[in-house]
Design an enzyme around this catalytic site. Structure first.
Site: not given
Length: 219
Positions: A13, A22, A53
């Site tokens: 930003k 990813a 995860y």
């Protein structure tokens, strides 16, 4: 995952930069449909060993979308499925590297369950091509990148043993809890938006990967 994504999004930003997440096929969790597609919102058990995860990637995707909506940050989100190829670490725990390293050393391979679970494997150069096409596109929604040709884990072990000309010895272990039976992407969106599909089939990709591992072993 959340804090890393947050810090990088703030940096993107500040510098008006394009940023890629990813992400992972893990965000789909346990999926009962034939192929995982982007319209499915996920089915993750928050008490499973895989949840940290999976939920981390899901949270990162949400954060990316929020920065896009609120600040106009130029985001890309790739949901990456199993990827392999040369430069895999010998002991990284992924199924292809584990099978190659064990078989090349004359050790048994470990298969959790009966080996009938289904996966797909995308060669690294195909994935990289998809990521480059995504970054050069104007598409900001999540998109699957992976190979949609499926194979059972048992058959994968057999193919690798044949290529190495080593006798296949298997330790069948207790199935992992909450492991999806089938993880294969629908890549229709990638074909439509990016005009992308994998070029390297599993037979060719395994040859390249095995040769790399054998070269490393000889050094």
């Amino acid at each position: 995952l959340f804090l890393g994504s947050y810090n990088l999004l703030k940096l993107a930003k500040k510098n008006n930069a394009k940023i890629l997440l990813a992400s992972s096929s893990e965000i789909y969790g346990e999926y009962s449909h034939d192929l995982q597609n982007e319209s499915f919102y996920g089915n993750v058990n928050s008490f499973s060993r895989r949840a940290c995860y999976s939920e981390g990637k899901r949270g990162s995707e949400t954060l990316f979308y929020n920065f896009y909506e609120k600040y106009g940050v130029d985001i890309r989100i790739a949901r990456i499925f199993n990827t392999y190829g040369p430069k895999l670490n010998y002991d990284d725990g992924r199924v292809i590297s584990s099978f190659i390293s064990n078989l090349a050393s004359g050790k048994p391979v470990n298969i959790y369950g009966d080996g009938s679970q289904v996966r797909s494997f995308c060669y690294i150069s195909d994935l990289l091509e998809g990521l480059i096409l995504l970054m050069n596109s104007n598409f900001y929604d999540p998109i699957n990148l992976g190979n949609n040709k499926e194979i059972s884990i048992y058959n994968l072990a057999n193919i690798i043993s044949e290529k190495l000309q080593m006798k296949l010895k298997i330790n069948f272990l207790k199935p992992k809890k909450f492991e999806p039976y089938k993880r294969v992407p629908s890549i229709n969106l990638a074909k439509e938006i990016l005009s992308w599909s994998p070029k390297i089939n599993l037979d060719e990709g395994l040859d390249k990967t095995i040769n790399y591992f054998l070269d490393i072993q000889r050094k």
